[in-house]
Design an enzyme around this catalytic site. Structure first.
Site, PDB file in Angstrom:
ATOM      1  N   THR A   1       1.512   0.618  -0.062  1.00  0.00           N
ATOM      2  CA  THR A   1       1.805   1.749   0.812  1.00  0.00           C
ATOM      3  C   THR A   1       3.155   2.314   0.412  1.00  0.00           C
ATOM      4  O   THR A   1       4.178   1.641   0.547  1.00  0.00           O
ATOM      5  CB  THR A   1       1.821   1.307   2.283  1.00  0.00           C
TER       6      THR A   1
ATOM      7  N   LYS B   1      -3.175   7.024   3.570  1.00  0.00           N
ATOM      8  CA  LYS B   1      -2.773   5.668   3.961  1.00  0.00           C
ATOM      9  C   LYS B   1      -1.632   5.689   4.976  1.00  0.00           C
ATOM     10  O   LYS B   1      -1.654   4.945   5.967  1.00  0.00           O
ATOM     11  CB  LYS B   1      -2.354   4.853   2.732  1.00  0.00           C
TER      12      LYS B   1
ATOM     13  N   LYS C   1       9.017  -0.244   7.409  1.00  0.00           N
ATOM     14  CA  LYS C   1       8.840   0.482   6.149  1.00  0.00           C
ATOM     15  C   LYS C   1       7.780   1.568   6.271  1.00  0.00           C
ATOM     16  O   LYS C   1       8.016   2.733   5.928  1.00  0.00           O
ATOM     17  CB  LYS C   1       8.450  -0.487   5.029  1.00  0.00           C
TER      18      LYS C   1
END
Length: 302
Positions: free
Chosen positions: A103, A179, A247
């Site tokens: 990702t 994503k 993140k």
């Protein structure tokens, strides 16, 4: 089952964490010869005992691999395995394919495609979702984008790892965009699931009864059903850590900020994970975000 043949490309997989190990097992189960590499060399060696070859560095793996699948945590680690001191790019053969499953910032992924293409390599933007159990069963979802030649080079390899493969564009970046939108939903759902469970506990509701009712009611979500079990069992062993969502939601907010698009719920969820990490829970399972709520007694381990 996909069956390997003598003419099939040699595949290397880097990153044998919860997802990568399952994906590697799926490839091996489908008959592919597999080269593996992990910073924990003993993990790679252990995997290779049942088939495959373990390598200590990405460059050594690249020498004998036509296709490399990267299942590391983030863009920084991807940069290291490609361009670091023992990076794969030093030994990649021309027209080799690099499949990136992390990702990451969609713009970074698009730039990586250009960097690799300019050096004569192929690239597929292919982030994944589904968890360790689905990875081991070859049933993950892959959100992919890239040039036609990259898909042609991949052949049936994606089908050996995933039950849902979405082709979202003819250049890198679109897979990563989808994503991070998925991660927006996942992060918000975990945060609100924790909030709901915390409120129930505060109000004196039996948490097991609350879980039973919600999972059979309209308010249920996959994340509530999956993550609140960890709370009930007081098991915060990290399958996906709090810091991962710092993140991922950070990537979501950065992407939206660039186009001045408001994301109030994602921003709040990001702050909740930040608070949990600051309190020392960053490496615990992301369900540990529930620990930020004051004045409640969470279930004890049975």
């Amino acid at each position: 089952m996909t069956t390997n043949t003598k003419n099939s490309p040699s595949i290397g997989l880097i990153g044998l964490g919860a997802m990568g190990l399952g994906m590697a097992s799926s490839l091996r189960r489908n008959g592919y010869d597999l080269n593996v590499c992990d910073v924990r060399f003993e993990v790679a060696e252990d995997f290779a005992l049942a088939g495959g070859v373990a390598f200590k560095t990405p460059s050594e793996l690249a020498k004998v691999s036509d296709i490399i699948i990267s299942v590391v945590v983030n863009a920084e680690q991807t940069e290291t395995i490609l361009f670091g001191e023992h990076g794969a790019v030093n030994e990649l053969k021309q027209q080799s394919l690099f499949i990136m499953c992390s990702t990451v910032d969609p713009n970074w992924s698009a730039l990586l495609e250009k960097r690799l293409n300019n050096s004569g390599f192929l690239y597929l933007d292919a982030p994944i979702s589904g968890g360790a159990t689905k990875a081991a069963a070859g049933q993950i979802t892959m959100m992919t984008s890239g040039h036609t030649d990259a898909y042609q080079k991949a052949g049936n390899i994606l089908e050996a790892m995933a039950s849902n493969i979405y082709k979202l564009g003819d250049r890198a970046g679109f897979g990563s965009k989808v994503k991070i939108i998925n991660q927006l939903l996942a992060g918000v759902h975990i945060a609100v699931a924790a909030e709901a469970m915390a409120l129930g506990i505060r109000e004196g509701v039996d948490p097991n009864a609350l879980y039973e009712v919600i999972t059979h009611s309209a308010g249920n979500s996959w994340m509530f059903e999956n993550r609140m079990v960890h709370v009930l069992q007081a098991d915060y062993t990290a399958l996906s850590a709090v810091d991962i969502f710092i993140k991922d939601l950070g990537l979501v907010l950065d992407t939206a900020r660039a186009s001045k698009f408001p994301l109030p719920l994602a921003a709040t969820a990001h702050q909740m994970f930040m608070q949990a990490s600051a309190a020392g829970y960053g490496r615990e399972d992301d369900a540990a975000v529930i620990k930020i709520f004051p004045g409640i007694k969470l279930p004890d381990a049975k």
